[in-house]
Motif scaffolding. Structure first.
Motif, PDB file in Angstrom:
ATOM      1  N   ALA A 215       0.781  -1.270  -0.074  1.00 57.02           N
ATOM      2  CA  ALA A 215       0.078   0.050   0.077  1.00 57.02           C
ATOM      3  C   ALA A 215       0.867   1.274  -0.029  1.00 57.02           C
ATOM      4  O   ALA A 215       1.998   1.167   0.567  1.00 57.02           O
ATOM      5  CB  ALA A 215      -0.998  -0.062   1.318  1.00 57.02           C
ATOM      6  N   LEU A 216       0.559   2.154  -0.553  1.00 51.70           N
ATOM      7  CA  LEU A 216       1.067   3.649  -0.669  1.00 51.70           C
ATOM      8  C   LEU A 216       0.251   4.652   0.010  1.00 51.70           C
ATOM      9  O   LEU A 216      -1.054   4.797   0.009  1.00 51.70           O
ATOM     10  CB  LEU A 216       1.195   3.888  -2.279  1.00 51.70           C
ATOM     11  CG  LEU A 216       2.388   2.765  -3.064  1.00 51.70           C
ATOM     12  CD1 LEU A 216       1.749   3.173  -4.540  1.00 51.70           C
ATOM     13  CD2 LEU A 216       3.741   3.548  -2.841  1.00 51.70           C
ATOM     14  N   SER A 217       0.861   5.604   0.711  1.00 47.32           N
ATOM     15  CA  SER A 217       0.077   6.663   1.244  1.00 47.32           C
ATOM     16  C   SER A 217       0.867   8.209   1.128  1.00 47.32           C
ATOM     17  O   SER A 217       2.053   7.998   1.148  1.00 47.32           O
ATOM     18  CB  SER A 217       0.075   6.178   2.945  1.00 47.32           C
ATOM     19  OG  SER A 217       1.354   5.894   3.495  1.00 47.32           O
ATOM     20  N   ALA A 218       0.012   8.872   1.321  1.00 44.12           N
ATOM     21  CA  ALA A 218       0.616  10.431   1.353  1.00 44.12           C
ATOM     22  C   ALA A 218      -0.405  11.156   2.017  1.00 44.12           C
ATOM     23  O   ALA A 218      -1.679  11.078   1.988  1.00 44.12           O
ATOM     24  CB  ALA A 218       0.973  10.876   0.063  1.00 44.12           C
ATOM     25  N   GLU A 219      -0.029  12.439   2.347  1.00 47.48           N
ATOM     26  CA  GLU A 219      -1.088  13.481   2.655  1.00 47.48           C
ATOM     27  C   GLU A 219      -0.831  14.784   1.952  1.00 47.48           C
ATOM     28  O   GLU A 219       0.284  15.000   1.351  1.00 47.48           O
ATOM     29  CB  GLU A 219      -0.421  14.311   4.169  1.00 47.48           C
ATOM     30  CG  GLU A 219      -1.495  15.416   4.635  1.00 47.48           C
ATOM     31  CD  GLU A 219      -0.713  15.821   6.169  1.00 47.48           C
ATOM     32  OE1 GLU A 219      -0.676  16.849   6.198  1.00 47.48           O
ATOM     33  OE2 GLU A 219      -0.781  14.839   6.955  1.00 47.48           O
TER      34      GLU A 219
END
Length: 801
Positions: A215-219
């Motif tokens: 999974a990839l995440s960012a704000e």
């Protein structure tokens, strides 16, 4: 190892992978969808689904290939974080029912988040315009499932981009606002959700995660912006598409998207007695349109979903072409005057027919087989579609004649038994399947040569006259209980010589069986739908009484029906997902079938349309099944509301649309005039076709008897206890069959025909006997009664030795 040559890890150590490999076992998102969308025409090959207020599977480059599990949205502040798909405080709207540009509005204490989900018509990119108010920041978590699986994916952080790859499938996610706290991790251990759960905000910055469920995440920085998710064969290609879409902005894409859908949808004239019905009709037509593949035009998958997806990572799901579902959708499109769409469906069938005449049980949009079962109705249905197009005055597609001849040859050789029924579970003679097969033989006869045409019509007349002897029971305890003479059963399961087996195995019920005479369904509804019997025939009305007693359930949505009694395809008692066994739930499409019966009997089908309508999702999608027990709020299960099965189900939308339009025209879309006219009055058959799956106990006086086989054989026969024994070699018949014919003169003055067969494999090891000379009414009545007694081991089909 994935191609990372075009990525920039922003001064991180690219060799450091996230901990926790390979992550939890992967799964798909819930099939409880709110909406589906795609661009119309154009270069885009992206289909997006929305569920629980977030983006679920995105399909690319065809409807058969999901490439992500989901793209989730989360709100973070100094005091905590909010998981929007779990809170589920949102609404969904579109500009018009036929303009599939959804805006999801999440609202809660102190925040409002609007998400507009827009497939770029010019590129393989999904654009998401967001606007956030309140003291929160937006976090995204993306779960790649490239090449349609969550296993062995690779994900990493690029320069202001999230990237992933597996084989020849890659994706990129970027935005037109700065992104921070970019990270790649393994689901369940080092993904963005775990980071939020542990810290209330994103704190990890792992540069990559490989060979696992990732999974990839960012704000995202700023209260408003545009997110782009792109797909290509290479990471470089995906990044290029995303950057181009962001550079151009979403306004040109939105304008082009809406113009193309408006040009199509504004021509629809579907009627409906209320605005709600009109809107649902327009939406149903739009759902059918959305499900057509652009890489493989004419391929309509059954659903852009995976039933009980949150509990499985299985390939296939319902994003496959079922010839039955696709044909029924094509009939709905024709009823809505979408003729070119139906013609493309037929062209797809012509392209994907197998050499022996049948179609795969289901297949990917490119024609590649998934399951290889054989269902006789799925061979006959494309013939009905070809006949309907001809009846509507459409010019004939190239290859239609050859397709019809191959299909009818398969039907004639292998019927009336089907390896699987329409529920894909049991072998035998089924009233739905048989009705479709009979209608195809009649409707397709004009494409045949003279000897084939004569044989096909004789066979259709024989099967039609014997339909009750195959599938109608009398004298059962259930008939006595309900005060009816008899009823159509779901299935008559023959053994190798057509004799009764007594029990039907209930699939998905861990080996349970039931007497075939006690197993009922709405499968008989196509007997009048296709014009083989009147909807007011006492046998139809008797069966309706039984079905309404056993299968009908009154819910807050209205009257809904089970597929059959003791069905096992559905959630367990506690609401846990179907896992190979369970308890069958209610199917809204069956209310459509019941509504068609009401229509043909002169009643108003509106209550059934209303019941289907009330089963819809917040976005108007119709599910495969709805819950039928006490509410289980923690699982989102409420009576009369969608369960965890497939949603949307193309078949359900087709049935709703066809019933609504049939209410206007007074006749079902599938009812062909050539079939209706042939069987408007009882048409006595001239030939009886004996075959192991359709043997005869009695032969009426004056009829020709044809003993048939699928290959050469010698018939060893005698009369009245093997007197005057002799042999006859079978002669070739149309469609690759072989047969020995007995004229009325051959059989005159005898009481019984005894015979057995010698094939290339040797003697069949079984003797057969047919009693001769009965009157037609007596013979058919006896066949109808045979095997229908109440002792164990007798049920549902006559004609046993």
């Amino acid at each position: 190892m994935s191609d990372t040559s075009t990525s920039d890890t922003s001064n991180r150590d690219a060799s450091v992978s996230a901990p926790g490999a390979p992550g939890l076992p992967p799964s798909w998102a819930s099939s409880d969808k709110d909406y589906v969308t795609t661009a119309l025409n154009g270069a885009s090959r992206v289909w997006a689904t929305v569920g629980h207020g977030v983006v679920n599977e995105v399909y690319w480059p065809s409807t058969g290939q999901p490439q992500i599990r989901d793209l989730g949205f989360y709100l973070v502040s100094e005091t905590g974080w909010i998981d929007l798909k779990r809170v589920r405080e949102y609404s969904l709207s579109t500009p018009k029912p036929y303009l599939p540009l959804p805006t999801v509005l999440h609202q809660g204490p102190g925040y409002t988040l609007a998400l507009e989900i827009l497939p770029d018509p010019h590129r393989d990119v999904l654009l998401i315009r967001y606007s956030l108010s309140g003291a929160y920041r937006l976090v995204v978590v993306l779960s790649p499932h490239l090449t349609a699986t969550g296993q062995d994916n690779a994900a990493w952080v690029g320069e202001q981009a999230l990237l992933a790859s597996r084989g020849d499938r890659s994706l990129a996610l970027a935005a037109n606002v700065p992104m921070s706290a970019l990270s790649a991790g393994y689901v369940g251990t080092s993904d963005g959700w775990q980071d939020l759960q542990q810290h209330g905000r994103l704190t990890w910055s792992y540069p990559r995660a490989e060979n696992g469920n990732v999974a990839l995440s960012a704000e995202l920085q700023g209260d408003a912006g545009l997110i782009a998710l792109g797909f290509a064969e290479t990471v470089q290609g995906a990044q290029g598409l995303v950057r181009a879409s962001l550079a151009e902005g979403d306004e040109p894409a939105r304008r082009s998207f809406l113009e193309r859908w408006e040009a199509w949808g504004s021509t629809l004239k579907l009627g409906g007695s209320t605005q709600e019905m009109q809107d649902q009709a327009l939406l149903s037509a739009t759902v059918l349109k959305i499900h057509e593949d652009r890489a493989y035009p004419g391929a309509l998958v059954a659903s852009l979903s995976v039933p009980w997806g949150a509990s499985t990572d299985s390939l296939g799901g319902y994003h496959l072409v079922w010839p039955r579902d696709t044909t029924l959708a094509a009939f709905a499109l024709l009823a809505a005057n979408q003729r070119e769409d139906a013609r493309r469906v037929l062209a797809g069938f012509i392209a994907n027919q197998q050499p022996d005449g049948h179609w795969f049980q289901n297949y990917y949009p490119d024609g590649g087989m998934f399951w290889n079962g054989v269902q006789l109705d799925e061979t006959a249905f494309p013939v009905l579609l070809a006949a309907k197009l001809r009846e509507e005055g459409e010019s004939e597609l190239g290859g239609t004649e050859a397709m019809v001849r191959r299909a009818l040859a398969f039907v004639a050789r292998t019927g009336p038994t089907s390896e699987q029924d329409r529920w894909e579970e049991n072998r035998g003679v089924n009233p739905f399947t048989l009705a479709v097969a009979i209608s195809a033989l009649v409707a397709g006869a004009d494409w045949l040569e003279e000897d084939e045409r004569r044989y096909a019509l004789d066979l259709a007349d024989d099967w039609n006259e014997r339909l009750e002897s195959f599938c109608y029971v009398t004298g059962t305890p259930l008939a006595a209980e309900l005060g009816v003479e008899g009823y159509y059963v779901r299935l008559a399961p023959p053994d190798r010589d057509g004799a009764l087996t007594g029990q039907v195995e209930l699939q998905n019920r861990q080996g349970e069986t039931i007497l075939a005479s006690a197993l009922v369904s709405l499968d008989f509804s196509y007997v009048p739908r296709l014009g083989l019997r009147s909807a007011t025939d006492p046998r139809i009305l008797n069966t309706l009484k039984v079905v309404d007693h056993l299968l009908r359930v009154e819910t807050p949505s209205g009257a809904l029906y089970h597929r059959y009694n003791n069905d096992g395809y559905g959630e367990h008692d506690d609401g846990s997902p179907y896992d190979g066994h369970g308890i069958g739930r209610l199917w809204p499409l069956l209310s459509g079938e019941r509504g068609h019966l009401a229509l043909q009997a002169g009643e108003d089908p509106m209550p059934y349309l209303e019941a289907m309508l009330k089963c819809a999702s917040p976005g108007g999608l119709l599910p495969e099944q709805v819950w039928d027990s006490a509410p289980i709020p923690e699982r989102g299960l409420y009576p009369g509301r969608p369960s965890g099965s497939a949603m949307p189900l193309l078949w359900a939308h087709s049935e709703f649309l066809k019933l609504l339009l049939a209410r206007e025209t007074g006749r079902p879309a599938e009812l062909l005039r050539v079939v209706e006219e042939r069987y408007a009055r009882p048409l006595p058959a001239q030939v009886r076709h004996w075959r192991p799956a359709a043997p005869l106990a009695h032969l009426e006086s004056g009829l020709l008897l044809m003993v048939e086989g699928e290959g050469p054989f010698t018939l060893h026969f005698g009369f009245d206890g093997w007197q005057s024994a002799q042999d006859r070699d079978a002669l070739p018949l149309p469609f690759g069959l072989w047969g020995v014919a007995f004229s009325a003169a051959d059989l005159h003055s005898h009481q019984t025909l005894n015979f057995t067969r010698l094939t290339q494999a040797g003697w069949e090891g079984q003797e057969h006997a047919v009693r001769l000379g009965s009157a037609r009414e007596e013979a058919l009545s006896h066949q109808n009664q045979s095997g229908h007694q109440n002792q164990p081991g007798h049920q549902g089909q006559s004609g046993g030795e």
